[in-house]
Design an enzyme around this catalytic site. Structure first.
Site, PDB file in Angstrom:
ATOM      1  N   HIS A 135     -15.593   2.082  -8.432  1.00  0.00           N
ATOM      2  CA  HIS A 135     -14.926   1.459  -7.289  1.00  0.00           C
ATOM      3  C   HIS A 135     -15.778   1.529  -6.022  1.00  0.00           C
ATOM      4  O   HIS A 135     -15.651   0.674  -5.151  1.00  0.00           O
ATOM      5  CB  HIS A 135     -13.565   2.112  -7.047  1.00  0.00           C
ATOM      6  CG  HIS A 135     -12.688   2.067  -8.257  1.00  0.00           C
ATOM      7  ND1 HIS A 135     -12.126   0.900  -8.728  1.00  0.00           N
ATOM      8  CD2 HIS A 135     -12.297   3.046  -9.105  1.00  0.00           C
ATOM      9  CE1 HIS A 135     -11.424   1.157  -9.811  1.00  0.00           C
ATOM     10  NE2 HIS A 135     -11.505   2.453 -10.061  1.00  0.00           N
ATOM     11  N   HIS A 165      -8.548   2.556  -5.510  1.00  0.00           N
ATOM     12  CA  HIS A 165      -9.571   1.588  -5.902  1.00  0.00           C
ATOM     13  C   HIS A 165     -10.295   0.940  -4.732  1.00  0.00           C
ATOM     14  O   HIS A 165     -11.465   0.576  -4.866  1.00  0.00           O
ATOM     15  CB  HIS A 165      -8.945   0.470  -6.743  1.00  0.00           C
ATOM     16  CG  HIS A 165      -8.474   0.930  -8.081  1.00  0.00           C
ATOM     17  ND1 HIS A 165      -7.971   0.059  -9.013  1.00  0.00           N
ATOM     18  CD2 HIS A 165      -8.415   2.162  -8.651  1.00  0.00           C
ATOM     19  CE1 HIS A 165      -7.627   0.729 -10.096  1.00  0.00           C
ATOM     20  NE2 HIS A 165      -7.881   2.011  -9.895  1.00  0.00           N
ATOM     21  N   ASP A 196       5.073  -4.242  15.838  1.00  0.00           N
ATOM     22  CA  ASP A 196       5.492  -5.237  16.806  1.00  0.00           C
ATOM     23  C   ASP A 196       6.985  -5.030  17.040  1.00  0.00           C
ATOM     24  O   ASP A 196       7.559  -4.036  16.572  1.00  0.00           O
ATOM     25  CB  ASP A 196       5.147  -6.658  16.332  1.00  0.00           C
ATOM     26  CG  ASP A 196       5.969  -7.139  15.148  1.00  0.00           C
ATOM     27  OD1 ASP A 196       6.810  -6.368  14.615  1.00  0.00           O
ATOM     28  OD2 ASP A 196       5.792  -8.306  14.744  1.00  0.00           O
ATOM     29  N   THR A 254       7.021  -8.735   8.091  1.00  0.00           N
ATOM     30  CA  THR A 254       6.676  -8.789   6.664  1.00  0.00           C
ATOM     31  C   THR A 254       5.501  -7.893   6.287  1.00  0.00           C
ATOM     32  O   THR A 254       5.286  -7.648   5.109  1.00  0.00           O
ATOM     33  CB  THR A 254       6.307 -10.226   6.244  1.00  0.00           C
ATOM     34  OG1 THR A 254       5.135 -10.614   6.974  1.00  0.00           O
ATOM     35  CG2 THR A 254       7.445 -11.193   6.476  1.00  0.00           C
ATOM     36  N   CYS A 281       5.247  -4.814  10.884  1.00  0.00           N
ATOM     37  CA  CYS A 281       5.779  -6.025  11.512  1.00  0.00           C
ATOM     38  C   CYS A 281       6.916  -6.513  10.628  1.00  0.00           C
ATOM     39  O   CYS A 281       7.415  -5.765   9.790  1.00  0.00           O
ATOM     40  CB  CYS A 281       4.687  -7.074  11.725  1.00  0.00           C
ATOM     41  SG  CYS A 281       3.916  -7.746  10.238  1.00  0.00           S
TER      42      CYS A 281
END
Length: 145
Positions: free
Chosen positions: A132, A97, A7, A66, A64
């Site tokens: 996994h 994983h 963004d 965060t 972005c």
């Protein structure tokens, strides 16, 4: 091919990551945005993640402020397993994983060098399968409920 997007908050870091990927010989398709003019990150995430779901790209890096908003959006798209990472260990284990095919990072919370290290950890790691695999299959089954 790798998809990459951001963004407006992540435009500068996206360019740094693209240059880093190019130095490593990794081709990346940029799904925007291309300026610091405000945009809605769900629109950008949808386009870039769509390229992974369609098979056009193998993985996606979403940037972005965060990493959280992009990761939430990405995880709403069937076929995407996205992690928001601020450290290399989590980025590596998201692949080992969880067979994550999307990495979200935050331009406002990471320095450039750490961001590059996180991207490298994500891209260099492989899914371990084994115990996994059953868990990833259960994650995928949740999308169909």
């Amino acid at each position: 091919m790798l998809a990459i997007c951001s963004d407006h908050a992540g435009v500068d870091l996206k360019e740094i990551i693209k240059a880093h990927l190019a130095e490593r010989g990794i081709e990346a398709k940029d799904f925007g945005t291309y300026t610091k003019e405000s945009v809605d990150y769900p629109d950008i995430a949808e386009k870039a993640c769509g390229a992974v779901v369609s098979g056009e790209c193998d993985k996606v890096i979403l940037i972005c402020g965060t990493g959280i908003g992009m990761s939430i959006c990405a995880n709403k798209i069937k076929g995407i397993r996205c992690c928001a990472c601020s450290d290399t260990y989590s980025a590596r284990l998201s692949r080992n994983h969880n067979d994550a095919n999307a990495l979200a990072i935050g331009a406002r919370v990471l320095g450039d060098e750490l961001a590059k290290d996180i991207v490298d950890s994500f891209l260099n790691a492989e899914f371990m399968g084994g115990k996994h695999l059953k868990r990833v299959e259960k994650i995928n089954a949740l999308e169909n409920k």
